[in-house]
Design a protein around this motif. Structure first.
Motif, PDB file in Angstrom:
ATOM      1  N   UNK A  42      72.112 -21.406  28.439  1.00 60.80           N
ATOM      2  CA  UNK A  42      70.922 -22.131  28.000  1.00 60.80           C
ATOM      3  C   UNK A  42      70.790 -22.079  26.480  1.00 60.80           C
ATOM      4  N   UNK A  43      71.066 -20.928  25.894  1.00 61.03           N
ATOM      5  CA  UNK A  43      70.947 -20.804  24.435  1.00 61.03           C
ATOM      6  C   UNK A  43      71.991 -21.657  23.720  1.00 61.03           C
ATOM      7  N   UNK A  44      73.150 -21.829  24.340  1.00 58.60           N
ATOM      8  CA  UNK A  44      74.160 -22.731  23.769  1.00 58.60           C
ATOM      9  C   UNK A  44      73.685 -24.182  23.809  1.00 58.60           C
ATOM     10  N   UNK A  45      72.682 -24.449  24.630  1.00 55.99           N
ATOM     11  CA  UNK A  45      72.171 -25.805  24.796  1.00 55.99           C
ATOM     12  C   UNK A  45      70.727 -25.926  24.298  1.00 55.99           C
ATOM     13  N   UNK A  46      70.463 -25.256  23.187  1.00 57.68           N
ATOM     14  CA  UNK A  46      69.253 -25.435  22.352  1.00 57.68           C
ATOM     15  C   UNK A  46      67.977 -24.790  22.895  1.00 57.68           C
ATOM     16  N   UNK A  47      68.054 -24.030  23.996  1.00 57.51           N
ATOM     17  CA  UNK A  47      66.859 -23.378  24.500  1.00 57.51           C
ATOM     18  C   UNK A  47      66.691 -21.988  23.887  1.00 57.51           C
ATOM     19  N   UNK A  48      65.455 -21.551  23.779  1.00 56.40           N
ATOM     20  CA  UNK A  48      65.140 -20.165  23.424  1.00 56.40           C
ATOM     21  C   UNK A  48      64.834 -19.433  24.717  1.00 56.40           C
ATOM     22  N   UNK A  49      65.502 -18.315  24.950  1.00 57.94           N
ATOM     23  CA  UNK A  49      65.445 -17.688  26.267  1.00 57.94           C
ATOM     24  C   UNK A  49      65.104 -16.206  26.155  1.00 57.94           C
ATOM     25  N   UNK A  50      64.194 -15.766  27.033  1.00 61.94           N
ATOM     26  CA  UNK A  50      63.895 -14.354  27.208  1.00 61.94           C
ATOM     27  C   UNK A  50      64.288 -13.968  28.628  1.00 61.94           C
ATOM     28  N   UNK A  51      64.703 -12.712  28.807  1.00 66.90           N
ATOM     29  CA  UNK A  51      65.092 -12.241  30.135  1.00 66.90           C
ATOM     30  C   UNK A  51      64.322 -10.980  30.497  1.00 66.90           C
ATOM     31  N   UNK A  52      63.819 -10.951  31.724  1.00 71.38           N
ATOM     32  CA  UNK A  52      63.194  -9.759  32.283  1.00 71.38           C
ATOM     33  C   UNK A  52      63.882  -9.437  33.599  1.00 71.38           C
ATOM     34  N   UNK A  53      64.106  -8.167  33.862  1.00 69.24           N
ATOM     35  CA  UNK A  53      64.816  -7.777  35.083  1.00 69.24           C
ATOM     36  C   UNK A  53      63.891  -7.275  36.179  1.00 69.24           C
ATOM     37  N   UNK A  54      62.589  -7.345  35.952  1.00 71.04           N
ATOM     38  CA  UNK A  54      61.625  -6.953  36.990  1.00 71.04           C
ATOM     39  C   UNK A  54      60.388  -7.830  36.881  1.00 71.04           C
ATOM     40  N   UNK A  55      59.605  -7.852  37.944  1.00 73.72           N
ATOM     41  CA  UNK A  55      58.380  -8.644  37.921  1.00 73.72           C
ATOM     42  C   UNK A  55      57.402  -8.158  36.876  1.00 73.72           C
ATOM     43  N   UNK A  56      57.265  -6.831  36.748  1.00 69.94           N
ATOM     44  CA  UNK A  56      56.334  -6.288  35.762  1.00 69.94           C
ATOM     45  C   UNK A  56      56.733  -6.673  34.344  1.00 69.94           C
ATOM     46  N   UNK A  57      58.025  -6.537  34.043  1.00 70.38           N
ATOM     47  CA  UNK A  57      58.512  -6.912  32.711  1.00 70.38           C
ATOM     48  C   UNK A  57      58.348  -8.412  32.486  1.00 70.38           C
ATOM     49  N   UNK A  58      58.594  -9.194  33.534  1.00 72.11           N
ATOM     50  CA  UNK A  58      58.446 -10.639  33.416  1.00 72.11           C
ATOM     51  C   UNK A  58      57.020 -11.038  33.082  1.00 72.11           C
ATOM     52  N   UNK A  59      56.050 -10.422  33.757  1.00 73.65           N
ATOM     53  CA  UNK A  59      54.648 -10.731  33.477  1.00 73.65           C
ATOM     54  C   UNK A  59      54.271 -10.327  32.059  1.00 73.65           C
ATOM     55  N   UNK A  60      54.792  -9.201  31.604  1.00 73.18           N
ATOM     56  CA  UNK A  60      54.516  -8.766  30.235  1.00 73.18           C
ATOM     57  C   UNK A  60      55.061  -9.770  29.218  1.00 73.18           C
ATOM     58  N   UNK A  61      56.304 -10.238  29.432  1.00 71.60           N
ATOM     59  CA  UNK A  61      56.886 -11.224  28.522  1.00 71.60           C
ATOM     60  C   UNK A  61      56.169 -12.564  28.625  1.00 71.60           C
ATOM     61  N   UNK A  62      55.739 -12.927  29.828  1.00 74.84           N
ATOM     62  CA  UNK A  62      54.986 -14.166  30.004  1.00 74.84           C
ATOM     63  C   UNK A  62      53.727 -14.156  29.142  1.00 74.84           C
ATOM     64  N   UNK A  63      52.967 -13.082  29.191  1.00 73.63           N
ATOM     65  CA  UNK A  63      51.732 -13.001  28.409  1.00 73.63           C
ATOM     66  C   UNK A  63      52.032 -12.933  26.899  1.00 73.63           C
ATOM     67  N   UNK A  64      53.128 -12.301  26.536  1.00 78.45           N
ATOM     68  CA  UNK A  64      53.453 -12.130  25.114  1.00 78.45           C
ATOM     69  C   UNK A  64      54.052 -13.387  24.500  1.00 78.45           C
ATOM     70  N   UNK A  65      55.001 -14.008  25.180  1.00 80.24           N
ATOM     71  CA  UNK A  65      55.773 -15.110  24.592  1.00 80.24           C
ATOM     72  C   UNK A  65      55.258 -16.489  24.961  1.00 80.24           C
ATOM     73  N   UNK A  66      54.437 -16.591  26.030  1.00 78.16           N
ATOM     74  CA  UNK A  66      53.895 -17.882  26.477  1.00 78.16           C
ATOM     75  C   UNK A  66      55.005 -18.932  26.615  1.00 78.16           C
TER      76      UNK A  66
END
Length: 224
Positions: free
Chosen positions: A22-46
């Motif tokens: 995805x990053x090779x194709x112009x997207x900015x990407x974040x990765x979380x390996x758990x639901x808790x981490x995903x929710x934290x990144x969701x609130x932080x990075x929108x």
């Protein structure tokens, strides 16, 4: 330009493959390996879009989407699974607000095409296909095929919420909390007014109807 994608996936090899592609194709990407981490990144990075695995440690993808949809009905969420692709799981995913529900193994090129298609849609536009009819929801008007009707912003949000859950009962309290962010009783009159305006539009489309579920809420049904 909307290009922020959050991947919530505990298979790190798959997640890194998707992230790099995805990053090779112009997207900015974040990765979380758990639901808790995903929710934290969701609130932080929108993020502009979320790719969400169904099977996650501790907090499942269904738990994650339920928590996000409690406050956010707009961000596209693509759910993916290697095991939970039976009819009940798909219905559960779409009922909870998934934009798409796809089986693994995913093809990165196909998933990227879906993501770019969703990110290219105007932020005030949602689209539903029911039989041969296409319904497009904009910020303050709705289109049924080529015919448009002006509605208030919250009317549109309610209609979109019911279309995404058609043939499913939705409690009044859920609509009040989702649309007004406040389920106290003094907003009931506003909800009633919105329903009256939506039903007036739907009078021209007998295949669609909003039913009152007494003691509970509403259900939008289709006969197509």
């Amino acid at each position: 330009m909307r290009n922020k994608v959050l991947i919530i996936e505990d298979d790190n090899e798959l997640a890194h493959t998707l992230k790099d592609f995805f990053e090779e194709n112009t997207l900015r990407v974040w990765h979380a390996s758990s639901g808790e981490e995903g929710l934290s990144l969701y609130h932080k990075e929108k993020p502009d879009l979320i790719v969400l695995d169904v099977i996650l440690p501790h907090k499942s993808g269904f738990d994650v989407i339920a928590e996000i949809r409690d406050k956010d009905i707009a961000t596209p969420i693509i759910m993916m699974t290697g095991t939970e692709f039976d009819e009940n799981s798909q219905v559960k995913g779409y009922t909870q607000g998934a934009t798409n529900y796809v089986p693994k193994p995913v093809v990165p090129q196909v998933l990227l095409a879906q993501i770019k298609n969703l990110l290219a849609l105007p932020q005030d536009l949602l689209q539903y296909k029911i039989g041969e009819m296409t319904i497009r929801l904009h910020a303050q008007y709705v289109e049924f095929d080529a015919k448009s009707y002006k509605l208030r912003e919250k009317d549109i949000q309610i209609l979109g919420f019911l279309l995404a859950r058609r043939n499913q009962a939705v409690d009044r309290e859920v609509l009040l909390k989702q649309i007004w962010k406040d389920d106290r009783t003094y907003n009931n009159s506003q909800l009633d007014g919105a329903m009256s305006r939506i039903r007036k539009v739907l009078e021209e489309y007998p295949a669609l109807a909003i039913h009152t579920i007494y003691g509970s809420g509403y259900m939008l049904s289709d006969k197509i």
